[in-house]
Design a protein around this motif. Sequence first.
Motif, PDB file in Angstrom:
ATOM      1  N   LYS A 114     -39.405 -25.940 -47.671  1.00 35.66           N
ATOM      2  CA  LYS A 114     -39.066 -25.421 -46.342  1.00 35.66           C
ATOM      3  C   LYS A 114     -39.712 -24.069 -46.061  1.00 35.66           C
ATOM      4  O   LYS A 114     -39.596 -23.539 -44.956  1.00 35.66           O
ATOM      5  CB  LYS A 114     -37.539 -25.303 -46.208  1.00 35.66           C
ATOM      6  CG  LYS A 114     -36.781 -26.593 -46.442  1.00 35.66           C
ATOM      7  CD  LYS A 114     -35.283 -26.356 -46.300  1.00 35.66           C
ATOM      8  CE  LYS A 114     -34.485 -27.584 -46.747  1.00 35.66           C
ATOM      9  NZ  LYS A 114     -34.607 -27.805 -48.221  1.00 35.66           N
ATOM     10  N   SER A 170     -45.248 -25.525 -46.192  1.00 39.79           N
ATOM     11  CA  SER A 170     -45.416 -26.977 -46.140  1.00 39.79           C
ATOM     12  C   SER A 170     -46.362 -27.463 -47.240  1.00 39.79           C
ATOM     13  O   SER A 170     -47.327 -26.777 -47.592  1.00 39.79           O
ATOM     14  CB  SER A 170     -45.975 -27.376 -44.776  1.00 39.79           C
ATOM     15  OG  SER A 170     -46.409 -28.717 -44.789  1.00 39.79           O
ATOM     16  N   SER A 202     -48.565 -29.382 -46.867  1.00 42.60           N
ATOM     17  CA  SER A 202     -49.896 -29.474 -46.262  1.00 42.60           C
ATOM     18  C   SER A 202     -50.773 -28.282 -46.667  1.00 42.60           C
ATOM     19  O   SER A 202     -52.007 -28.383 -46.619  1.00 42.60           O
ATOM     20  CB  SER A 202     -49.789 -29.546 -44.736  1.00 42.60           C
ATOM     21  OG  SER A 202     -49.207 -28.367 -44.206  1.00 42.60           O
TER      22      SER A 202
END
Length: 245
Positions: free
Chosen positions: A179, A182, A184
């Motif tokens: 959280k 990310s 990503s």
Amino acid sequence: MLHTKNNVKDDEDDPFEMVVSGLEVGAIQEDYYPIALVTSRGKVECRYYPVDGAKCGAIYVGGVGGGWDTPAKGLYPQLCQELTGEAIASLRVRFRHPTILAESVLDVLAGISYLESEGIDTVALIGHSFGGAVVIQAAFLSQAVRSIVTLASQSYGAAPASQLAPRCSILLIHGKRDKVLSPSCSQYIYSLSREPKHLILYDGADHGLDEVAEEVHQEVRQWIVEKLKESLEIKASSDGAKNNV
């Protein structure tokens, strides 16, 4: 006396310089020595886990929380203790300014210089969160670095990952339920990087990776040992070839 100079550039493209001019060593604490690298930008506090005659070393850094931050339920002190059995010395580095990227890169470079003064010329860097970008930049700037591990890394500041191969391998680990940063971010760094590289994403794991601490411990330990030993073998082979010319 340790004496070296390191330069990096900050976000404004201005040069940062750090001169390491001395060393303070405290009394042994269990299995490490508290040391302070005396520099032109202040003292860099470290914890050193020495190994007699070691040629390989690992440096560990945390994130913006500062202090002796460690992810995955005490991963760093565990590895520091265990890797002595693999003839790998370890150095934990405490950032002087844990929110300033360029300053933190200088701290890691100072740590590398210290290991080099101890006869260690093959180094792995391990960084969590903000520290992931720090170790990527330090690896780009130091030829001694042969492998890095990023744990839940930020992507800001990680662009030099594209220029590390083939000298330096990279392992990226991230939790899919992070959280704070990310997953990503690590996927992006992986896309920038060239082989040798490896990406591991853990289901159910958050930013600190506590949920998968045992798995992370096994992966990071195996990676560091294998990659540093591979680098030593390559270096020995190269030196042998030069001697036969």
